[in-house]
Design a protein around this motif. Structure first.
Motif, PDB file in Angstrom:
ATOM      1  N   ILE A 129     -15.713  -0.747  12.889  1.00 25.24           N
ATOM      2  CA  ILE A 129     -16.527  -0.823  14.097  1.00 25.24           C
ATOM      3  C   ILE A 129     -17.908  -0.262  13.783  1.00 25.24           C
ATOM      4  CG2 ILE A 129     -16.813  -0.126  16.507  1.00 25.24           C
ATOM      5  CD1 ILE A 129     -14.495  -2.032  16.081  1.00 25.24           C
ATOM      6  N   GLY A 130     -18.879  -1.166  13.690  1.00 26.56           N
ATOM      7  CA  GLY A 130     -20.271  -0.765  13.526  1.00 26.56           C
ATOM      8  C   GLY A 130     -20.905  -0.635  14.895  1.00 26.56           C
ATOM      9  N   ALA A 131     -22.177  -1.016  15.002  1.00 27.12           N
ATOM     10  CA  ALA A 131     -22.859  -0.921  16.296  1.00 27.12           C
ATOM     11  C   ALA A 131     -24.091  -1.795  16.304  1.00 27.12           C
ATOM     12  CB  ALA A 131     -23.247   0.523  16.591  1.00 27.12           C
ATOM     13  N   SER A 147     -25.513   6.779  11.215  1.00 28.04           N
ATOM     14  CA  SER A 147     -24.120   6.804  10.755  1.00 28.04           C
ATOM     15  C   SER A 147     -23.474   5.427  10.834  1.00 28.04           C
ATOM     16  CB  SER A 147     -23.314   7.820  11.565  1.00 28.04           C
ATOM     17  OG  SER A 147     -23.178   7.435  12.926  1.00 28.04           O
ATOM     18  N   LYS A 148     -23.786   4.680  11.884  1.00 32.58           N
ATOM     19  CA  LYS A 148     -23.221   3.340  12.019  1.00 32.58           C
ATOM     20  C   LYS A 148     -23.853   2.363  11.028  1.00 32.58           C
ATOM     21  CE  LYS A 148     -20.043   3.603  15.244  1.00 32.58           C
ATOM     22  NZ  LYS A 148     -18.620   3.258  14.986  1.00 32.58           N
ATOM     23  N   SER A 149     -25.119   2.574  10.696  1.00 32.32           N
ATOM     24  CA  SER A 149     -25.730   1.778   9.633  1.00 32.32           C
ATOM     25  C   SER A 149     -24.986   2.015   8.320  1.00 32.32           C
ATOM     26  CB  SER A 149     -27.208   2.147   9.474  1.00 32.32           C
ATOM     27  OG  SER A 149     -27.813   1.385   8.459  1.00 32.32           O
ATOM     28  N   GLY A 150     -24.535   3.251   8.113  1.00 30.58           N
ATOM     29  CA  GLY A 150     -23.710   3.550   6.944  1.00 30.58           C
ATOM     30  C   GLY A 150     -22.416   2.771   6.947  1.00 30.58           C
ATOM     31  N   VAL A 151     -21.823   2.592   8.132  1.00 29.51           N
ATOM     32  CA  VAL A 151     -20.600   1.780   8.247  1.00 29.51           C
ATOM     33  C   VAL A 151     -20.893   0.333   7.851  1.00 29.51           C
ATOM     34  CG1 VAL A 151     -18.872   0.874   9.843  1.00 29.51           C
ATOM     35  CG2 VAL A 151     -19.571   3.273   9.997  1.00 29.51           C
ATOM     36  N   HIS A 152     -22.064  -0.168   8.252  1.00 29.77           N
ATOM     37  CA  HIS A 152     -22.442  -1.542   7.882  1.00 29.77           C
ATOM     38  C   HIS A 152     -22.555  -1.680   6.371  1.00 29.77           C
ATOM     39  CE1 HIS A 152     -24.575  -2.007  12.070  1.00 29.77           C
ATOM     40  NE2 HIS A 152     -23.299  -1.700  12.170  1.00 29.77           N
ATOM     41  N   ALA A 163     -13.965  -8.539  -3.814  1.00 28.97           N
ATOM     42  CA  ALA A 163     -14.090  -9.997  -3.780  1.00 28.97           C
ATOM     43  C   ALA A 163     -12.988 -10.714  -4.560  1.00 28.97           C
ATOM     44  CB  ALA A 163     -15.460 -10.410  -4.318  1.00 28.97           C
ATOM     45  N   GLY A 164     -12.486 -10.099  -5.608  1.00 31.14           N
ATOM     46  CA  GLY A 164     -11.453 -10.747  -6.407  1.00 31.14           C
ATOM     47  C   GLY A 164     -10.039 -10.408  -5.997  1.00 31.14           C
ATOM     48  N   THR A 165      -9.877  -9.818  -4.821  1.00 31.77           N
ATOM     49  CA  THR A 165      -8.551  -9.405  -4.345  1.00 31.77           C
ATOM     50  C   THR A 165      -8.164 -10.200  -3.100  1.00 31.77           C
ATOM     51  OG1 THR A 165      -9.250  -7.692  -2.757  1.00 31.77           O
ATOM     52  CG2 THR A 165      -9.208  -7.080  -5.091  1.00 31.77           C
ATOM     53  N   SER A 166      -7.042  -9.847  -2.525  1.00 30.37           N
ATOM     54  CA  SER A 166      -6.569 -10.494  -1.298  1.00 30.37           C
ATOM     55  C   SER A 166      -7.183  -9.890  -0.042  1.00 30.37           C
ATOM     56  CB  SER A 166      -5.041 -10.356  -1.199  1.00 30.37           C
ATOM     57  OG  SER A 166      -4.673  -8.982  -1.072  1.00 30.37           O
ATOM     58  N   VAL A 167      -8.044  -8.873  -0.201  1.00 30.58           N
ATOM     59  CA  VAL A 167      -8.525  -8.092   0.934  1.00 30.58           C
ATOM     60  C   VAL A 167      -9.906  -8.574   1.384  1.00 30.58           C
ATOM     61  CG1 VAL A 167      -9.016  -5.776   1.809  1.00 30.58           C
ATOM     62  CG2 VAL A 167      -7.260  -6.098   0.054  1.00 30.58           C
ATOM     63  N   THR A 168     -10.059  -8.776   2.698  1.00 31.63           N
ATOM     64  CA  THR A 168     -11.378  -9.030   3.274  1.00 31.63           C
ATOM     65  C   THR A 168     -11.830  -7.788   4.032  1.00 31.63           C
ATOM     66  OG1 THR A 168     -10.551  -9.952   5.367  1.00 31.63           O
ATOM     67  CG2 THR A 168     -10.862 -11.489   3.533  1.00 31.63           C
ATOM     68  N   VAL A 169     -13.155  -7.629   4.137  1.00 30.41           N
ATOM     69  CA  VAL A 169     -13.732  -6.461   4.800  1.00 30.41           C
ATOM     70  C   VAL A 169     -14.858  -6.934   5.709  1.00 30.41           C
ATOM     71  CG1 VAL A 169     -14.720  -4.161   4.482  1.00 30.41           C
ATOM     72  CG2 VAL A 169     -13.294  -5.160   2.671  1.00 30.41           C
ATOM     73  N   ASN A 170     -14.732  -6.661   6.989  1.00 35.18           N
ATOM     74  CA  ASN A 170     -15.731  -7.094   7.961  1.00 35.18           C
ATOM     75  C   ASN A 170     -15.961  -6.001   8.987  1.00 35.18           C
ATOM     76  OD1 ASN A 170     -16.164 -10.065   7.224  1.00 35.18           O
ATOM     77  ND2 ASN A 170     -13.929  -9.964   7.390  1.00 35.18           N
ATOM     78  N   ALA A 171     -17.032  -6.145   9.752  1.00 38.22           N
ATOM     79  CA  ALA A 171     -17.343  -5.169  10.800  1.00 38.22           C
ATOM     80  C   ALA A 171     -17.729  -5.873  12.089  1.00 38.22           C
ATOM     81  CB  ALA A 171     -18.472  -4.238  10.366  1.00 38.22           C
ATOM     82  N   ILE A 172     -17.331  -5.250  13.196  1.00 37.12           N
ATOM     83  CA  ILE A 172     -17.717  -5.687  14.533  1.00 37.12           C
ATOM     84  C   ILE A 172     -18.909  -4.838  14.976  1.00 37.12           C
ATOM     85  CG2 ILE A 172     -16.965  -5.883  16.943  1.00 37.12           C
ATOM     86  CD1 ILE A 172     -15.408  -7.685  15.148  1.00 37.12           C
ATOM     87  N   LEU A 173     -19.927  -5.481  15.543  1.00 36.33           N
ATOM     88  CA  LEU A 173     -21.102  -4.760  16.026  1.00 36.33           C
ATOM     89  C   LEU A 173     -21.206  -4.950  17.539  1.00 36.33           C
ATOM     90  CD1 LEU A 173     -21.629  -4.991  12.963  1.00 36.33           C
ATOM     91  CD2 LEU A 173     -24.034  -5.392  13.484  1.00 36.33           C
ATOM     92  N   PRO A 174     -20.524  -4.104  18.309  1.00 32.25           N
ATOM     93  CA  PRO A 174     -20.568  -4.265  19.773  1.00 32.25           C
ATOM     94  C   PRO A 174     -21.887  -3.762  20.350  1.00 32.25           C
ATOM     95  CG  PRO A 174     -18.698  -2.896  19.045  1.00 32.25           C
ATOM     96  CD  PRO A 174     -19.666  -2.987  17.920  1.00 32.25           C
ATOM     97  N   ALA A 218     -18.976  -9.694   6.569  1.00 33.51           N
ATOM     98  CA  ALA A 218     -19.715 -10.113   7.770  1.00 33.51           C
ATOM     99  C   ALA A 218     -19.896  -8.949   8.739  1.00 33.51           C
ATOM    100  CB  ALA A 218     -18.985 -11.245   8.464  1.00 33.51           C
ATOM    101  N   LEU A 219     -21.062  -8.918   9.368  1.00 27.15           N
ATOM    102  CA  LEU A 219     -21.350  -7.984  10.454  1.00 27.15           C
ATOM    103  C   LEU A 219     -21.457  -8.835  11.704  1.00 27.15           C
ATOM    104  CD1 LEU A 219     -24.139  -5.856   8.697  1.00 27.15           C
ATOM    105  CD2 LEU A 219     -21.659  -5.494   8.654  1.00 27.15           C
ATOM    106  N   VAL A 220     -20.433  -8.782  12.546  1.00 29.66           N
ATOM    107  CA  VAL A 220     -20.283  -9.733  13.647  1.00 29.66           C
ATOM    108  C   VAL A 220     -20.743  -9.116  14.965  1.00 29.66           C
ATOM    109  CG1 VAL A 220     -18.672 -11.246  14.851  1.00 29.66           C
ATOM    110  CG2 VAL A 220     -18.297 -10.724  12.429  1.00 29.66           C
TER     111      VAL A 220
END
Length: 226
Positions: A129-131, A147-152, A163-174, A218-220
């Protein structure tokens, strides 16, 4: 197939909404929180309270409990955090360290410790959860936005790292989330323009789904009320 889902800050308004959304689709949900207990029960959830997520030992013990109960870790949703509105001139420098610890260090700590489990999953997911306020900080938002920019940046860097694994990493910016606390703090605002926790949960469910398997780093923005 039921997935093992961890929601940090799971006892709060947004955390509870997200945890309930995963539970409703049949996933195994663990709520981890700094508070000792949840105000709202969630049937079937594993609740682990009194956890300081800046403490690696305490965080590791909580993760061990989840793995023991649910067999692994598939999805980590980092909601734990805090907020302060404070100008630099009239505020405390301690607030900058506090926001860094609550919003960024908590996410970095549990994510690092959960990585072995997430990488072992067929479709690991990290959702932070970003912002929206961290894109352009207004007056009094400096410590929080930094601090939230750090999360981004954590989200972007970790997505590339994995990138070479099965894991994706994304953030929501409410934008402003419609919670009782925010309503009390801003009683004259137009609440209809605020984002409901359930709407944020829907976006998180999508990012956790197989349909979003190609989305990472992605920062959504999630900004629409109603």
């Amino acid at each position: 197939m039921a997935r093992s889902v961890i929601v940090t800050g799971g006892f709060g308004v947004l955390g509870n909404a997200v945890a309930a959304a995963f539970a409703a689709r049949g996933d195994k949900v663990a709520r981890i929180d700094f508070a000792p207990s949840a105000k709202e029960p969630l049937a079937g959830a594993l609740d682990i309270g009194s956890v300081d997520l800046t403490d690696g030992q305490a965080t590791g013990a909580a993760l061990d409990e989840v793995v023991s109960a649910h067999g692994g870790i598939d999805i980590l949703v980092n909601i734990a955090g805090g907020f302060v509105w404070e100008t630099l001139e009239g505020g405390s420098l301690a607030s900058w360290a506090k926001m860094q610890a609550m919003n960024l260090t908590t996410a970095a700590t549990i994510t690092q410790l959960a990585l072995p489990g997430l990488k072992a999953s067929a479709a690991g997911r990290v959702i932070n959860i970003g912002a929206g306020a961290a894109i352009k900080a207004g007056m009094g938002m400096g410590a929080y936005a930094a601090s939230k920019s750090g999360v981004h940046r954590l989200t972007e860097a970790l997505a590339e790292e994995l990138a070479g694994t099965s894991v994706t990493v994304n953030a929501i910016l409410p934008s402003i989330i419609d919670t009782p606390t925010n309503r009390a703090d801003m009683p004259d605002a137009d609440f209809s323009t605020w984002v409901r926790p359930e709407a944020i949960a829907d976006v998180i469910l999508y990012l956790a789904s197989d349909a979003a398997r190609a989305v990472t780093g992605a920062l959504v923005p999630v900004t629409r009320g109603g």
